[in-house]
Design an enzyme around this catalytic site. Structure first.
Site, PDB file in Angstrom:
ATOM      1  N   SER A  63       0.857  -1.187   0.000  1.00  0.00           N
ATOM      2  CA  SER A  63       0.000   0.000   0.000  1.00  0.00           C
ATOM      3  C   SER A  63       0.891   1.235   0.000  1.00  0.00           C
ATOM      4  O   SER A  63       1.710   1.419   0.904  1.00  0.00           O
ATOM      5  CB  SER A  63      -0.902   0.017   1.236  1.00  0.00           C
ATOM      6  OG  SER A  63      -1.400   1.330   1.443  1.00  0.00           O
ATOM      7  N   SER A  94     -16.382   3.997   1.130  1.00  0.00           N
ATOM      8  CA  SER A  94     -16.071   2.637   0.695  1.00  0.00           C
ATOM      9  C   SER A  94     -14.697   2.467   0.052  1.00  0.00           C
ATOM     10  O   SER A  94     -14.557   1.945  -1.057  1.00  0.00           O
ATOM     11  CB  SER A  94     -17.163   2.110  -0.243  1.00  0.00           C
ATOM     12  OG  SER A  94     -17.180   0.722  -0.110  1.00  0.00           O
ATOM     13  N   GLU A 116     -14.784  -9.591   1.677  1.00  0.00           N
ATOM     14  CA  GLU A 116     -15.009  -8.715   2.837  1.00  0.00           C
ATOM     15  C   GLU A 116     -15.777  -9.434   3.948  1.00  0.00           C
ATOM     16  O   GLU A 116     -15.455  -9.305   5.124  1.00  0.00           O
ATOM     17  CB  GLU A 116     -15.740  -7.423   2.412  1.00  0.00           C
ATOM     18  CG  GLU A 116     -15.914  -6.461   3.565  1.00  0.00           C
ATOM     19  CD  GLU A 116     -15.743  -4.995   3.208  1.00  0.00           C
ATOM     20  OE1 GLU A 116     -15.329  -4.676   2.081  1.00  0.00           O
ATOM     21  OE2 GLU A 116     -16.025  -4.162   4.085  1.00  0.00           O
ATOM     22  N   ASP A 157     -21.732  -1.723  -1.710  1.00  0.00           N
ATOM     23  CA  ASP A 157     -20.451  -1.082  -2.013  1.00  0.00           C
ATOM     24  C   ASP A 157     -19.765  -1.713  -3.221  1.00  0.00           C
ATOM     25  O   ASP A 157     -19.291  -1.019  -4.124  1.00  0.00           O
ATOM     26  CB  ASP A 157     -19.496  -1.203  -0.816  1.00  0.00           C
ATOM     27  CG  ASP A 157     -20.047  -0.539   0.427  1.00  0.00           C
ATOM     28  OD1 ASP A 157     -21.078   0.154   0.329  1.00  0.00           O
ATOM     29  OD2 ASP A 157     -19.457  -0.738   1.505  1.00  0.00           O
TER      30      ASP A 157
HETATM   31  P1  ADP Z   1     -14.604   2.499   4.269  1.00  0.00           P
HETATM   32  O1  ADP Z   1     -14.820   1.346   3.319  1.00  0.00           O
HETATM   33  O2  ADP Z   1     -15.860   3.221   4.592  1.00  0.00           O
HETATM   34  O3  ADP Z   1     -13.536   3.439   3.816  1.00  0.00           O
HETATM   35  P2  ADP Z   1     -13.789   0.349   5.957  1.00  0.00           P
HETATM   36  O4  ADP Z   1     -13.512   0.246   7.414  1.00  0.00           O
HETATM   37  O5  ADP Z   1     -14.797  -0.565   5.369  1.00  0.00           O
HETATM   38  O6  ADP Z   1     -14.107   1.877   5.651  1.00  0.00           O
HETATM   39  O7  ADP Z   1     -12.442   0.088   5.158  1.00  0.00           O
HETATM   40  C1  ADP Z   1     -11.279   0.807   5.478  1.00  0.00           C
HETATM   41  C2  ADP Z   1     -10.098  -0.148   5.518  1.00  0.00           C
HETATM   42  O8  ADP Z   1      -9.752  -0.546   4.181  1.00  0.00           O
HETATM   43  C3  ADP Z   1      -8.852   0.489   6.059  1.00  0.00           C
HETATM   44  O9  ADP Z   1      -8.823   0.421   7.461  1.00  0.00           O
HETATM   45  C4  ADP Z   1      -7.768  -0.375   5.434  1.00  0.00           C
HETATM   46  O10 ADP Z   1      -7.615  -1.587   6.133  1.00  0.00           O
HETATM   47  C5  ADP Z   1      -8.350  -0.698   4.072  1.00  0.00           C
HETATM   48  N1  ADP Z   1      -7.862   0.249   3.052  1.00  0.00           N
HETATM   49  C6  ADP Z   1      -8.567   1.120   2.324  1.00  0.00           C
HETATM   50  N2  ADP Z   1      -7.777   1.842   1.489  1.00  0.00           N
HETATM   51  C7  ADP Z   1      -6.500   1.412   1.708  1.00  0.00           C
HETATM   52  C8  ADP Z   1      -5.228   1.756   1.176  1.00  0.00           C
HETATM   53  N3  ADP Z   1      -5.090   2.702   0.244  1.00  0.00           N
HETATM   54  N4  ADP Z   1      -4.150   1.086   1.655  1.00  0.00           N
HETATM   55  C9  ADP Z   1      -4.279   0.123   2.593  1.00  0.00           C
HETATM   56  N5  ADP Z   1      -5.442  -0.223   3.116  1.00  0.00           N
HETATM   57  C10 ADP Z   1      -6.566   0.396   2.703  1.00  0.00           C
HETATM   58 MG    MG Z   2     -15.979  -0.365   3.726  1.00  0.00          MG
END
Ligand code: ADP
Ligand code: MG
Length: 379
Positions: free
Chosen positions: A67, A124, A158, A170
Site C-alpha cells: 500500500s 467505501s 469482505e 459497495d
Molecule cells: P470504508 O470502506 O468506509 O472506507 P472500511 O472500514 O470498510 O471503511 O475500510 C477501510 C479499511 O480498508 C482500512 O482500514 C484499510 O484496512 C483498508 N484500506 C482502504 N484503502 C487502503 C489503502 N489505500 N491502503 C491500505 N489499506 C486500505
Molecule cells: Mg468499507
C-alpha cells in the site's frame, strides 16, 4: 494519483513491469439507507476517487501486497491464506482467497496499491481496493466472470475473509456503475438498473461533505437495528421488511414504539428509493431534493442513527441553499450529501465549515461528486 510512481514502485517490489494498471472507485449512496439488509433497494453512484492497482503474476505462489498510502508491504503464501487474518492486506488477500474459493485458478501475484478514497469515511475505500484487485486478477488470469459475480467475489472477500458483515451495495457500485449514472440495486434479486444522473446538464451538482466525526458505537448500533428489523419481520410474518405493503396495518401489529419507528424508516425509505429511481428516470433531478430531506428526517427521528454534527451539516446546507440534503452511509458520523445548484456546492461546504467552527467542531472536508465509471483497466 501518480501512475508513473505506482509502476516504478511495482518494479521495485516485483522485479518486473506491471502487466497492467486497474482501478475501482469509491461510492456514495444517493438514497436507500439501511434498506439493503431488509431485502430492499439502494441507489449509489461511483466517485472519481478511486483505488488503483498495478499487478503482475509471479511463479513462487506468493501474494505480495504493497500500500503506497501506508508505505507497508505484506507477503503471504497462497497456501497460508486464512480467513480472519487482521489488517489492511486482508482486503486484497481476501480477493485471491475468494476467487480460489469460487473455483478460479489464481496463483501468486504482486499487487501495488494506491488510492485517493479516504479510509473509513464511509465512501467505501474497502470495496474500491477489493474491486480493483478483482478487475486486475480477472484480466491477468483470463477469468471469465460477469460484473455482478465480480461484485459478489469482492463481497465474499469482505464478509468471509476480512470478517465484515456488509451487504452488496459497495462492491456492486464500485464494479457496475457507469459515468453519469446511478445504480438502482434490488438487494433481494440483485437485479440492477442504470439511472441517468446527468447533473451538469440539469444545472446541478452534488456536494459530499465528510463530517470527520469519529464513528462511535457504530457496530453495536448497526447490529441492534438489524435485529429489530428481523424481529419485526417475524412478528409481521414476512420474509423481510421489504415485503410490508400496508405500513399502517403493519405498525398496528407491532408491540412497541421503538420497533414501530424502525419499521417506519425502512418501509418509507424503501419507497423513497423507488421514487428517486422514477424521478431520475423521468429526468426531473431537482425533485430528488425533497426525497433527500425526507430520508434525513427519517434517519434522524425514526431510525435514530444521526448525530449532532451530521444534523448540523444537513441543516446548514439547506439554509445555505441546497435543494435537499441527507446523511449518507450507515450513520453515527461519516458523510452528508447535498443536492446543489451548479456552482454553489463549494460555498455551501464553506458555510457548513463556518458553522462547525462556531459550534466548536473540527473542520469538515468536502468535494463535488460527479457520477463516475465503475471498475476497469487504466492501461
Ligand atoms: P470504508 O470502506 O468506509 O472506507 P472500511 O472500514 O470498510 O471503511 O475500510 C477501510 C479499511 O480498508 C482500512 O482500514 C484499510 O484496512 C483498508 N484500506 C482502504 N484503502 C487502503 C489503502 N489505500 N491502503 C491500505 N489499506 C486500505
Ligand atoms: Mg468499507
Amino acid at each position: 494519483m501518480d501512475i508513473q510512481q505506482l509502476s516504478s514502485d511495482h518494479r521495485t517490489q516485483a522485479g518486473r513491469e506491471p502487466e497492467g494498471v486497474w482501478f475501482a472507485p469509491g461510492r456514495v449512496n444517493l438514497i436507500g439507507e439501511h434498506t439493503d439488509y431488509n431485502d430492499g433497494f439502494v441507489l449509489p453512484f461511483a466517485l472519481e476517487k478511486k483505488a488503483v492497482v498495478a499487478v503482475s503474476r509471479r511463479d513462487d505462489g506468493v501474494v505480495s501486497m504493497r500500500s503506497e498510502e501506508l508505505d507497508e508491504q505484506v507477503d503471504v503464501a497462497i497456501a497460508d491464506l486464512e480467513p480472519g487474518t487482521e489488517g489492511w492486506s486482508s482486503y486484497l488477500a481476501g480477493v485471491v482467497w475468494a476467487l480460489r474459493q469460487s473455483g478460479q485458478e489464481v496463483s501468486g501475484v504482486t499487487i501495488t496499491l494506491t488510492s485517493d478514497v479516504p479510509l473509513g469515511a464511509g465512501l467505501s475505500s474497502s470495496a474500491a481496493i477489493e474491486c480493483a484487485v478483482v478487475a486486475a486478477l480477472c484480466d491477468v488470469f483470463g477469468l471469465d466472470i460477469d460484473p455482478m459475480e465480480r461484485a459478489r467475489v469482492a463481497q465474499l472477500a469482505e464478509n468471509a475473509y476480512v470478517g465484515a458483515p456488509t451487504g452488496l451495495l459497495d462492491q456492486a457500485a464500485s464494479t457496475l456503475c457507469r459515468e453519469d449514472f446511478g445504480l438502482f440495486l434490488d438487494c433481494r434479486s440483485f437485479e440492477t438498473a442504470q439511472v441517468p444522473l446527468p447533473m451538469a446538464e440539469a444545472g446541478l451538482e452534488i456536494l459530499v461533505l465528510d463530517t470527520k466525526t469519529p464513528h462511535s458505537h457504530v457496530d453495536g448500533e448497526y447490529g441492534a437495528r438489524r435485529r429489530t428489523c428481523e424481529e419485526a419481520a417475524a412478528i409481521l410474518g414476512v420474509p423481510a421488511l421489504r415485503d410490508v405493503t400496508d405500513l399502517d396495518a403493519a405498525l398496528a401489529q407491532l408491540p412497541d414504539e421503538t420497533m414501530r419507528k424502525r419499521v417506519r424508516h425502512v418501509v418509507t425509505e424503501n419507497s423513497r428509493t423507488v421514487e428517486a429511481y422514477e424521478v431520475a428516470r423521468s429526468g426531473s433531478l431537482r425533485d430528488l431534493g425533497p426525497l433527500l430531506d425526507a430520508s434525513h428526517a427519517s434517519m434522524r427521528d425514526d431510525y435514530e442513527i444521526t448525530v449532532p454534527t451530521v444534523d448540523l451539516a444537513v441543516a446548514v446546507a439547506r439554509e445555505a441553499g441546497a435543494l435537499g440534503a441527507r446523511m449518507t452511509g450507515g450513520g453515527f458520523g461519516g458523510c452528508i450529501i447535498a443536492l446543489c445548484e451548479a456552482g454553489s456546492g463549494d460555498g455551501i461546504g464553506q458555510r457548513v465549515s463556518e458553522a462547525y467552527a462556531a459550534a466548536g467542531y473540527g473542520a469538515p472536508q468536502w468535494f463535488i461528486a460527479t457520477p463516475a465509471p465503475g471498475a476497469g483497466r487504466l492501461r
